[in-house]
Design a protein around this motif. Sequence first.
Motif, PDB file in Angstrom:
ATOM      1  N   ARG A 280     -57.451  65.375   0.949  1.00  0.00           N
ATOM      2  CA  ARG A 280     -56.327  64.875   0.717  1.00  0.00           C
ATOM      3  C   ARG A 280     -55.773  63.405   1.164  1.00  0.00           C
ATOM      4  NH1 ARG A 280     -52.828  66.945   4.499  1.00  0.00           N
ATOM      5  NH2 ARG A 280     -54.251  67.032   5.967  1.00  0.00           N
ATOM      6  N   ALA A 281     -56.522  62.719   1.478  1.00  0.00           N
ATOM      7  CA  ALA A 281     -56.296  61.359   2.383  1.00  0.00           C
ATOM      8  C   ALA A 281     -57.185  60.548   0.284  1.00  0.00           C
ATOM      9  CB  ALA A 281     -57.014  60.640   3.438  1.00  0.00           C
ATOM     10  N   ILE A 282     -58.467  60.638   0.575  1.00  0.00           N
ATOM     11  CA  ILE A 282     -59.318  60.377  -0.823  1.00  0.00           C
ATOM     12  C   ILE A 282     -58.057  60.106  -2.000  1.00  0.00           C
ATOM     13  CG2 ILE A 282     -60.542  60.336  -2.392  1.00  0.00           C
ATOM     14  CD1 ILE A 282     -62.396  61.242   0.202  1.00  0.00           C
ATOM     15  N   THR A 283     -57.303  61.587  -2.204  1.00  0.00           N
ATOM     16  CA  THR A 283     -56.681  61.446  -3.760  1.00  0.00           C
ATOM     17  C   THR A 283     -55.150  60.847  -3.531  1.00  0.00           C
ATOM     18  OG1 THR A 283     -57.090  63.892  -3.918  1.00  0.00           O
ATOM     19  CG2 THR A 283     -55.171  63.681  -4.925  1.00  0.00           C
TER      20      THR A 283
ATOM     21  N   SER B 200     -68.468  64.878   3.806  1.00  0.00           N
ATOM     22  CA  SER B 200     -69.301  63.664   3.416  1.00  0.00           C
ATOM     23  C   SER B 200     -69.708  62.854   2.340  1.00  0.00           C
ATOM     24  CB  SER B 200     -70.683  63.976   4.375  1.00  0.00           C
ATOM     25  OG  SER B 200     -70.952  64.919   4.188  1.00  0.00           O
ATOM     26  N   HIS B 201     -69.480  64.294   1.487  1.00  0.00           N
ATOM     27  CA  HIS B 201     -70.077  63.522   0.348  1.00  0.00           C
ATOM     28  C   HIS B 201     -69.067  63.820  -0.761  1.00  0.00           C
ATOM     29  CE1 HIS B 201     -73.277  63.425   2.382  1.00  0.00           C
ATOM     30  NE2 HIS B 201     -74.618  63.799   1.386  1.00  0.00           N
ATOM     31  N   PHE B 202     -68.601  62.900  -2.207  1.00  0.00           N
ATOM     32  CA  PHE B 202     -67.647  62.862  -2.661  1.00  0.00           C
ATOM     33  C   PHE B 202     -68.324  62.489  -3.742  1.00  0.00           C
ATOM     34  CE2 PHE B 202     -64.412  64.694  -0.568  1.00  0.00           C
ATOM     35  CZ  PHE B 202     -64.609  64.874   0.678  1.00  0.00           C
ATOM     36  N   ARG B 203     -67.283  63.626  -5.125  1.00  0.00           N
ATOM     37  CA  ARG B 203     -67.466  62.907  -6.154  1.00  0.00           C
ATOM     38  C   ARG B 203     -65.960  62.198  -6.724  1.00  0.00           C
ATOM     39  NH1 ARG B 203     -70.510  61.671 -10.653  1.00  0.00           N
ATOM     40  NH2 ARG B 203     -72.206  62.167  -9.512  1.00  0.00           N
ATOM     41  N   VAL B 204     -65.747  61.202  -7.098  1.00  0.00           N
ATOM     42  CA  VAL B 204     -64.559  60.859  -7.748  1.00  0.00           C
ATOM     43  C   VAL B 204     -64.921  60.358  -9.170  1.00  0.00           C
ATOM     44  CG1 VAL B 204     -63.139  60.898  -5.778  1.00  0.00           C
ATOM     45  CG2 VAL B 204     -63.939  58.066  -7.563  1.00  0.00           C
ATOM     46  N   LEU B 205     -63.561  60.957  -9.374  1.00  0.00           N
ATOM     47  CA  LEU B 205     -62.992  60.395 -11.702  1.00  0.00           C
ATOM     48  C   LEU B 205     -61.876  59.845 -11.612  1.00  0.00           C
ATOM     49  CD1 LEU B 205     -63.962  60.594 -14.382  1.00  0.00           C
ATOM     50  CD2 LEU B 205     -63.062  62.457 -14.638  1.00  0.00           C
ATOM     51  N   VAL B 206     -61.632  58.802 -11.274  1.00  0.00           N
ATOM     52  CA  VAL B 206     -60.356  58.258 -11.549  1.00  0.00           C
ATOM     53  C   VAL B 206     -60.554  57.193 -13.245  1.00  0.00           C
ATOM     54  CG1 VAL B 206     -58.819  56.275 -10.688  1.00  0.00           C
ATOM     55  CG2 VAL B 206     -60.975  57.020  -9.573  1.00  0.00           C
ATOM     56  N   VAL B 207     -59.722  57.342 -14.442  1.00  0.00           N
ATOM     57  CA  VAL B 207     -59.285  57.077 -15.369  1.00  0.00           C
ATOM     58  C   VAL B 207     -57.681  55.962 -15.242  1.00  0.00           C
ATOM     59  CG1 VAL B 207     -58.431  58.009 -17.793  1.00  0.00           C
ATOM     60  CG2 VAL B 207     -59.952  59.297 -16.720  1.00  0.00           C
ATOM     61  N   SER B 208     -57.989  55.224 -15.416  1.00  0.00           N
ATOM     62  CA  SER B 208     -56.729  53.701 -15.017  1.00  0.00           C
ATOM     63  C   SER B 208     -56.715  52.420 -16.045  1.00  0.00           C
ATOM     64  CB  SER B 208     -57.052  53.241 -13.648  1.00  0.00           C
ATOM     65  OG  SER B 208     -55.934  52.520 -13.206  1.00  0.00           O
ATOM     66  N   SER B 209     -55.613  52.884 -16.486  1.00  0.00           N
ATOM     67  CA  SER B 209     -55.175  51.290 -17.317  1.00  0.00           C
ATOM     68  C   SER B 209     -55.996  50.052 -16.528  1.00  0.00           C
ATOM     69  CB  SER B 209     -54.124  51.574 -18.403  1.00  0.00           C
ATOM     70  OG  SER B 209     -53.537  51.641 -16.835  1.00  0.00           O
TER      71      SER B 209
ATOM     72  N   LEU C  14     -57.311  61.844 -12.651  1.00  0.00           N
ATOM     73  CA  LEU C  14     -58.090  61.675 -10.904  1.00  0.00           C
ATOM     74  C   LEU C  14     -58.872  63.079 -10.633  1.00  0.00           C
ATOM     75  CD1 LEU C  14     -58.734  60.220  -8.940  1.00  0.00           C
ATOM     76  CD2 LEU C  14     -56.837  60.763  -7.580  1.00  0.00           C
ATOM     77  N   GLU C  15     -60.072  63.016 -10.602  1.00  0.00           N
ATOM     78  CA  GLU C  15     -60.736  64.298  -9.518  1.00  0.00           C
ATOM     79  C   GLU C  15     -61.467  63.549  -9.305  1.00  0.00           C
ATOM     80  OE1 GLU C  15     -61.729  66.298 -14.200  1.00  0.00           O
ATOM     81  OE2 GLU C  15     -62.767  66.207 -13.171  1.00  0.00           O
ATOM     82  N   VAL C  16     -60.792  64.708  -7.452  1.00  0.00           N
ATOM     83  CA  VAL C  16     -61.695  64.470  -6.434  1.00  0.00           C
ATOM     84  C   VAL C  16     -62.936  65.553  -5.890  1.00  0.00           C
ATOM     85  CG1 VAL C  16     -61.947  63.823  -3.686  1.00  0.00           C
ATOM     86  CG2 VAL C  16     -59.848  62.529  -5.670  1.00  0.00           C
TER      87      VAL C  16
ATOM     88  N   ALA D 269     -71.515  59.557   1.613  1.00  0.00           N
ATOM     89  CA  ALA D 269     -71.588  58.763   0.114  1.00  0.00           C
ATOM     90  C   ALA D 269     -70.504  58.812  -0.962  1.00  0.00           C
ATOM     91  CB  ALA D 269     -72.231  60.159  -0.384  1.00  0.00           C
ATOM     92  N   LEU D 270     -70.742  58.481  -1.455  1.00  0.00           N
ATOM     93  CA  LEU D 270     -69.184  58.314  -2.385  1.00  0.00           C
ATOM     94  C   LEU D 270     -70.119  57.727  -4.416  1.00  0.00           C
ATOM     95  CD1 LEU D 270     -66.067  58.459  -2.957  1.00  0.00           C
ATOM     96  CD2 LEU D 270     -66.466  56.495  -2.884  1.00  0.00           C
TER      97      LEU D 270
END
Lengths: 150, 159
Positions: free
Chosen positions: A39-42, A71-80, A54-56, A108-109
């Motif tokens: 939640r904090a990451i989002t 402990s291990h996350f993958r994030v996808l951020v689409v931003s202008s 945004l995908e977390v 890990a991120l």
Amino acid sequence: MLPGVLRCARPAFTSLALNRPLAHFRPHMDPDSSRPVERAITTKLTAALKPDHLEVHNESHMHAVPPGSESHFRVLVVSSQFDGLPLIKRHRLVNEALKEELSGCVHALSIQAKTPEQWGSNPTLAKSPPCMGGSRGDHTVQEKLKAGRE
Amino acid sequence: MNAIIRSTARCLRAGAAAVYLPVRAGARVWSASPPRRLLCAAADLQKDLGAMVKKDKVVVFMKGTPAQPMCGFSNAVVQILRMHGVDQYAAYNVLDDGELREGVKVFSNWPTIPQVYFSGEFVGGCDILLQMHQNGDLVEELKKLGIHSALLNAEKESK
């Protein structure tokens, strides 16, 4: 031979599964209240980068850490905000937004940082490489997990 | 051999700090035991890192070694470099040394391992190297280092 044995045992198995409430337990399907880091990451990425998309993803279950870890996350951020920025600068923006988590329990991120145009022409989430068990017996990871639990 | 001479020279210098023996990818591994740290202040480590990343064209800070990576992300970096025929590079195993592991994160201002340097300049981690590989940028960057990617040969042969 084994499948035959299992087939015979199936009725017993099925009733056992129904009697075991944890049989279908999936840590990443828990309600929000048990995923504070996710939640904090989002929240932080939304505030910092105003993403179009945004995908977390908590990928801790793919690694050598206890179930329910964050402990291990993958994030996808689409931003202008990424327009005109090289990859390294984009990743640094993400790292900066998540500084606290990265110095805490996030070990890990994986980051995909795309502009809206790039996302439009290739809307796919990359896959993480298979774990090689490095977190097992890694005391730094154990400390981070402990920090996350406190 | 050069690494041994360099690290020996460093030992003999007054106030020598850490002795870092990188594993040479593609060569014999002679640094079997973890490097011993003499008197090492964090500042010395940062200075050492400044020298370490410039010493070789391609430098990787990773978990494990190129022969035996201990992390999927570190392994991905090794595999990508291997695909491009890059097998002469310096690899530092952060699992051997906790201070190196934390020190390189401060030095690069980057929170995770693996970390890749080209000619002393920080390139990024596994994600960035993978994207550079996929979009052709890695071939170009290697060319700037004077390294001819093996994938160019493969491309030529297929034509």
